[in-house]
Design a protein around this motif. Sequence first.
Motif, PDB file in Angstrom:
ATOM      1  N   THR A 146       0.833  -1.205   0.000  1.00  0.00           N
ATOM      2  CA  THR A 146       0.000   0.000   0.000  1.00  0.00           C
ATOM      3  C   THR A 146       0.865   1.251   0.000  1.00  0.00           C
ATOM      4  N   ALA A 147       1.908   1.238   0.825  1.00  0.00           N
ATOM      5  CA  ALA A 147       2.803   2.399   0.897  1.00  0.00           C
ATOM      6  C   ALA A 147       3.508   2.639  -0.434  1.00  0.00           C
ATOM      7  N   ARG A 148       3.913   1.560  -1.086  1.00  0.00           N
ATOM      8  CA  ARG A 148       4.585   1.696  -2.391  1.00  0.00           C
ATOM      9  C   ARG A 148       3.640   2.275  -3.436  1.00  0.00           C
ATOM     10  N   SER A 149       2.376   1.856  -3.398  1.00  0.00           N
ATOM     11  CA  SER A 149       1.406   2.311  -4.405  1.00  0.00           C
ATOM     12  C   SER A 149       1.010   3.770  -4.200  1.00  0.00           C
ATOM     13  N   THR A 150       1.230   4.292  -3.000  1.00  0.00           N
ATOM     14  CA  THR A 150       0.860   5.682  -2.712  1.00  0.00           C
ATOM     15  C   THR A 150       2.090   6.572  -2.527  1.00  0.00           C
ATOM     16  N   GLN A 151       3.244   6.072  -2.925  1.00  0.00           N
ATOM     17  CA  GLN A 151       4.473   6.844  -2.749  1.00  0.00           C
ATOM     18  C   GLN A 151       4.468   8.069  -3.649  1.00  0.00           C
ATOM     19  N   PRO A 152       4.605   9.275  -3.083  1.00  0.00           N
ATOM     20  CA  PRO A 152       4.592  10.488  -3.905  1.00  0.00           C
ATOM     21  C   PRO A 152       5.836  10.579  -4.775  1.00  0.00           C
ATOM     22  N   VAL A 153       5.661  11.231  -5.925  1.00  0.00           N
ATOM     23  CA  VAL A 153       6.795  11.415  -6.832  1.00  0.00           C
ATOM     24  C   VAL A 153       7.654  12.565  -6.312  1.00  0.00           C
ATOM     25  N   GLU A 154       8.929  12.336  -6.223  1.00  0.00           N
ATOM     26  CA  GLU A 154       9.834  13.381  -5.727  1.00  0.00           C
ATOM     27  C   GLU A 154      10.034  14.444  -6.801  1.00  0.00           C
ATOM     28  N   VAL A 155       9.758  15.668  -6.434  1.00  0.00           N
ATOM     29  CA  VAL A 155       9.855  16.783  -7.381  1.00  0.00           C
ATOM     30  C   VAL A 155      10.826  17.821  -6.833  1.00  0.00           C
ATOM     31  N   ASP A 156      11.732  18.269  -7.677  1.00  0.00           N
ATOM     32  CA  ASP A 156      12.668  19.310  -7.274  1.00  0.00           C
ATOM     33  C   ASP A 156      12.028  20.663  -7.592  1.00  0.00           C
ATOM     34  N   TYR A 157      11.311  21.209  -6.601  1.00  0.00           N
ATOM     35  CA  TYR A 157      10.589  22.457  -6.826  1.00  0.00           C
ATOM     36  C   TYR A 157      11.536  23.645  -6.966  1.00  0.00           C
ATOM     37  N   ARG A 158      12.706  23.577  -6.350  1.00  0.00           N
ATOM     38  CA  ARG A 158      13.673  24.667  -6.516  1.00  0.00           C
ATOM     39  C   ARG A 158      14.122  24.765  -7.970  1.00  0.00           C
ATOM     40  N   GLU A 159      14.350  23.612  -8.578  1.00  0.00           N
ATOM     41  CA  GLU A 159      14.746  23.597  -9.993  1.00  0.00           C
ATOM     42  C   GLU A 159      13.628  24.156 -10.868  1.00  0.00           C
ATOM     43  N   LYS A 160      12.372  23.829 -10.508  1.00  0.00           N
ATOM     44  CA  LYS A 160      11.232  24.340 -11.270  1.00  0.00           C
ATOM     45  C   LYS A 160      11.119  25.856 -11.144  1.00  0.00           C
ATOM     46  N   VAL A 161      11.365  26.377  -9.945  1.00  0.00           N
ATOM     47  CA  VAL A 161      11.322  27.824  -9.753  1.00  0.00           C
ATOM     48  C   VAL A 161      12.352  28.502 -10.646  1.00  0.00           C
ATOM     49  N   VAL A 162      13.549  27.951 -10.691  1.00  0.00           N
ATOM     50  CA  VAL A 162      14.612  28.518 -11.519  1.00  0.00           C
ATOM     51  C   VAL A 162      14.216  28.494 -12.998  1.00  0.00           C
ATOM     52  N   LYS A 163      13.686  27.351 -13.453  1.00  0.00           N
ATOM     53  CA  LYS A 163      13.338  27.202 -14.871  1.00  0.00           C
ATOM     54  C   LYS A 163      12.185  28.119 -15.259  1.00  0.00           C
ATOM     55  N   PHE A 164      11.120  28.130 -14.468  1.00  0.00           N
ATOM     56  CA  PHE A 164       9.960  28.953 -14.804  1.00  0.00           C
ATOM     57  C   PHE A 164      10.302  30.440 -14.737  1.00  0.00           C
ATOM     58  N   THR A 165      11.178  30.814 -13.806  1.00  0.00           N
ATOM     59  CA  THR A 165      11.609  32.209 -13.727  1.00  0.00           C
ATOM     60  C   THR A 165      12.400  32.595 -14.971  1.00  0.00           C
ATOM     61  N   GLU A 166      13.252  31.695 -15.425  1.00  0.00           N
ATOM     62  CA  GLU A 166      14.026  31.935 -16.656  1.00  0.00           C
ATOM     63  C   GLU A 166      13.098  32.161 -17.842  1.00  0.00           C
ATOM     64  N   VAL A 167      12.073  31.310 -17.943  1.00  0.00           N
ATOM     65  CA  VAL A 167      11.124  31.426 -19.059  1.00  0.00           C
ATOM     66  C   VAL A 167      10.335  32.727 -18.959  1.00  0.00           C
ATOM     67  N   LEU A 168       9.875  33.060 -17.760  1.00  0.00           N
ATOM     68  CA  LEU A 168       9.097  34.292 -17.565  1.00  0.00           C
ATOM     69  C   LEU A 168       9.909  35.522 -17.931  1.00  0.00           C
ATOM     70  N   GLU A 169      11.135  35.578 -17.469  1.00  0.00           N
ATOM     71  CA  GLU A 169      11.975  36.748 -17.765  1.00  0.00           C
ATOM     72  C   GLU A 169      12.230  36.885 -19.263  1.00  0.00           C
ATOM     73  N   ALA A 170      12.460  35.760 -19.935  1.00  0.00           N
ATOM     74  CA  ALA A 170      12.682  35.801 -21.385  1.00  0.00           C
ATOM     75  C   ALA A 170      11.406  36.209 -22.117  1.00  0.00           C
ATOM     76  N   PHE A 171      10.277  35.675 -21.654  1.00  0.00           N
ATOM     77  CA  PHE A 171       8.994  35.962 -22.308  1.00  0.00           C
ATOM     78  C   PHE A 171       8.653  37.449 -22.228  1.00  0.00           C
ATOM     79  N   GLU A 172       9.021  38.091 -21.128  1.00  0.00           N
ATOM     80  CA  GLU A 172       8.685  39.509 -20.952  1.00  0.00           C
ATOM     81  C   GLU A 172       9.773  40.441 -21.475  1.00  0.00           C
ATOM     82  N   ASN A 173      10.869  39.871 -21.966  1.00  0.00           N
ATOM     83  CA  ASN A 173      11.975  40.680 -22.465  1.00  0.00           C
ATOM     84  C   ASN A 173      11.782  40.968 -23.958  1.00  0.00           C
ATOM     85  N   PRO A 174      11.552  42.221 -24.323  1.00  0.00           N
ATOM     86  CA  PRO A 174      11.306  42.558 -25.740  1.00  0.00           C
ATOM     87  C   PRO A 174      12.503  42.299 -26.653  1.00  0.00           C
ATOM     88  N   SER A 175      13.687  42.176 -26.073  1.00  0.00           N
ATOM     89  CA  SER A 175      14.868  41.947 -26.903  1.00  0.00           C
ATOM     90  C   SER A 175      15.054  40.466 -27.251  1.00  0.00           C
TER      91      SER A 175
END
Length: 203
Positions: A146-175
């Motif tokens: 039961t524990a194995r079937s409900t084991q949460p997927v490990e997510v590196d949220y710090r890495e996601k913050v870095v990546k999404f911030t990179e995309v946001l800054e580029a998206f809003e940069n007119p250059s």
Amino acid sequence: QGRELKNPLAGLLRCSKCGKVLALCTTSTKGSGTTRVYKYDVFRHRREYNCWCAAIRAKFVYPAVSDALRNYIADFQVKIDDNGEKKAEAHAKVISTMERNLEELKAKRKKIMVFFEDDVYTEEEFLERKKEINDDITMLSAQIETARSTQPVEVDYREKVVKFTEVLEAFENPSVSAKAKNDLLKEIICSIDYSRESQKSPF
């Protein structure tokens, strides 16, 4: 050589009903009481006989995309602050402890068999003790599954913050070019659903 990409949302912005991509077009309109012509970009649904939706100005779409990216970043940050990224690790430790306990129970089962063979246990004591351990093994094995079937997927949220911030800054940069923005967006987004009912048929 192909034409330069002008649409940063190419292949991403789609009609939520039919799934067709919306095209970025430049249109124009005359100002009220004047002959001056104003040009602006709009996202327009391609002509379909079974589905259509109203066009929308690009200047309204781009801020909405930026806001969505900011919301994702804020959500990831909350998960970091709540130690959400540690939940998978803690869950794995619980499973590891249960697995060790299971091995200990199996070792005990072997030990009572030796005790029985050495006449330390009577047959009645052996069967009773064996049943107790077998019941514990069965219960613990089920808990581990039961524990194995409900084991949460490990997510590196710090890495996601870095990546999404990179995309946001580029998206809003007119250059930054539309193609570069589009490539970055496609690294984190599969599609953006758009829905806006048209008040009249386009035909």
